[in-house]
Design a protein around this motif. Structure first.
Motif, PDB file in Angstrom:
ATOM      1  N   GLY A  11       0.780  -1.226   0.000  1.00 51.32           N
ATOM      2  CA  GLY A  11       0.000   0.000   0.000  1.00 51.32           C
ATOM      3  C   GLY A  11       0.810   1.273   0.000  1.00 51.32           C
ATOM      4  N   ALA A  12       2.118   1.201  -0.165  1.00 55.19           N
ATOM      5  CA  ALA A  12       2.949   2.408  -0.156  1.00 55.19           C
ATOM      6  C   ALA A  12       2.637   3.291  -1.361  1.00 55.19           C
ATOM      7  N   VAL A  13       2.776   4.593  -1.151  1.00 52.30           N
ATOM      8  CA  VAL A  13       2.678   5.574  -2.223  1.00 52.30           C
ATOM      9  C   VAL A  13       4.106   6.008  -2.555  1.00 52.30           C
ATOM     10  N   VAL A  14       4.562   5.717  -3.762  1.00 51.16           N
ATOM     11  CA  VAL A  14       5.951   5.972  -4.155  1.00 51.16           C
ATOM     12  C   VAL A  14       5.964   7.092  -5.193  1.00 51.16           C
ATOM     13  N   VAL A  15       6.609   8.203  -4.848  1.00 55.64           N
ATOM     14  CA  VAL A  15       6.697   9.362  -5.723  1.00 55.64           C
ATOM     15  C   VAL A  15       8.053   9.346  -6.416  1.00 55.64           C
ATOM     16  N   VAL A  16       8.043   9.287  -7.748  1.00 58.05           N
ATOM     17  CA  VAL A  16       9.276   9.299  -8.546  1.00 58.05           C
ATOM     18  C   VAL A  16       9.482  10.719  -9.070  1.00 58.05           C
ATOM     19  N   SER A  17      10.604  11.336  -8.671  1.00 62.00           N
ATOM     20  CA  SER A  17      10.853  12.743  -8.956  1.00 62.00           C
ATOM     21  C   SER A  17      12.149  12.929  -9.725  1.00 62.00           C
ATOM     22  N   GLY A  18      12.282  14.095 -10.341  1.00 56.96           N
ATOM     23  CA  GLY A  18      13.493  14.434 -11.075  1.00 56.96           C
ATOM     24  C   GLY A  18      13.203  15.498 -12.104  1.00 56.96           C
ATOM     25  N   LEU A  19      14.242  16.017 -12.716  1.00 56.86           N
ATOM     26  CA  LEU A  19      14.084  17.040 -13.738  1.00 56.86           C
ATOM     27  C   LEU A  19      13.291  16.519 -14.939  1.00 56.86           C
ATOM     28  N   PRO A  20      12.634  17.404 -15.682  1.00 57.11           N
ATOM     29  CA  PRO A  20      12.036  16.981 -16.946  1.00 57.11           C
ATOM     30  C   PRO A  20      13.097  16.365 -17.855  1.00 57.11           C
ATOM     31  N   GLY A  21      12.878  15.126 -18.291  1.00 56.90           N
ATOM     32  CA  GLY A  21      13.854  14.432 -19.114  1.00 56.90           C
ATOM     33  C   GLY A  21      14.783  13.523 -18.338  1.00 56.90           C
ATOM     34  N   ALA A  22      14.603  13.444 -17.011  1.00 60.82           N
ATOM     35  CA  ALA A  22      15.505  12.632 -16.183  1.00 60.82           C
ATOM     36  C   ALA A  22      15.240  11.136 -16.305  1.00 60.82           C
ATOM     37  N   GLY A  23      14.098  10.752 -16.874  1.00 58.18           N
ATOM     38  CA  GLY A  23      13.784   9.335 -17.039  1.00 58.18           C
ATOM     39  C   GLY A  23      12.695   8.829 -16.114  1.00 58.18           C
ATOM     40  N   LYS A  24      11.884   9.745 -15.561  1.00 59.71           N
ATOM     41  CA  LYS A  24      10.818   9.333 -14.644  1.00 59.71           C
ATOM     42  C   LYS A  24       9.809   8.427 -15.337  1.00 59.71           C
ATOM     43  N   SER A  25       9.358   8.844 -16.517  1.00 56.48           N
ATOM     44  CA  SER A  25       8.346   8.060 -17.234  1.00 56.48           C
ATOM     45  C   SER A  25       8.886   6.685 -17.615  1.00 56.48           C
TER      46      SER A  25
END
Length: 205
Positions: free
Chosen positions: A33-47
């Motif tokens: 049930g964890a909520v995991v937020v993936v962050s970084g600059l636009p273009g960093a590879g989050k998607s």
């Protein structure tokens, strides 16, 4: 320091810095049930990371880009996004709240430079006995700009500079050991190399 359940899986707790760490692929494990937020600059590879971790939709992902495109699809082509941006942001916030309240593991795509967003998510998750975890992709501005060119989408110079300044402050504070993310049960720091090695994510025991 992060704990490991075996030689190939990391269970982050506190600040876990895997930047500059070479090796084979590894998985990441979070509580159920964890909520995991993936962050970084636009273009960093989050998607890219989120697609890999979502397991063909097995774990739901909330991505503001999807809301942007959904709004764009129903608006006249001549209407600038800036005009209906507030509506898109409201829809994104409502989708986030609904997704958190629904229960189960959740992956969130976010720039990471807005502390108020993390605090709000942490409160929403905490009310349901769930933890918030942060993954920060620290790949550098040059690599992020290359990533934007590769995907064919570009953040404006103003937006990129704002995110860069906010994430630079966050990274610098983490490097100095400051407790700047008290709302998150863990912060996992990845660079371009360790990001590519993070092959999957699992939730629960």
């Amino acid at each position: 320091m992060g704990s490991t359940t075996d030689g190939t899986r990391v269970a982050p707790r506190g600040v876990v810095d895997l930047r500059g760490v070479d090796g084979t692929g590894f998985g990441v494990r979070y509580p159920a049930g964890a909520v995991v937020v993936v962050s970084g600059l636009p273009g960093a590879g989050k998607s890219t990371l989120l697609r890999r971790w979502s397991g063909a939709g097995a774990v739901p992902v909330v991505d503001p880009r999807a809301v942007h495109e959904a709004c764009e699809a129903v608006m006249p082509a001549w209407l600038p996004y800036a005009v209906y941006r507030p509506w898109a942001r409201l829809r994104h916030a409502l989708l986030l709240r609904t997704s958190v309240r629904r229960g189960g593991p959740l992956l969130v795509h976010d720039c990471g430079s807005r502390a108020w967003m993390r605090r709000w998510l942490a409160r929403e998750a905490g009310r349901r006995g769930r933890e918030l975890h942060l993954v920060l992709l620290d790949v550098g501005a040059a690599a992020a700009l290359d990533g934007q060119r590769a995907r064919g989408r570009h953040a404006s110079a103003r937006v990129f500079a704002r995110h860069r300044a906010g994430l630079a402050r966050l990274s610098a504070a983490l490097d100095h050991g400051d407790p700047v993310v008290p709302e998150a049960a863990s912060v996992l720091l990845l660079d371009a190399v360790s990001r590519s090695r993070a092959v999957d994510v699992r939730f629960g025991r």
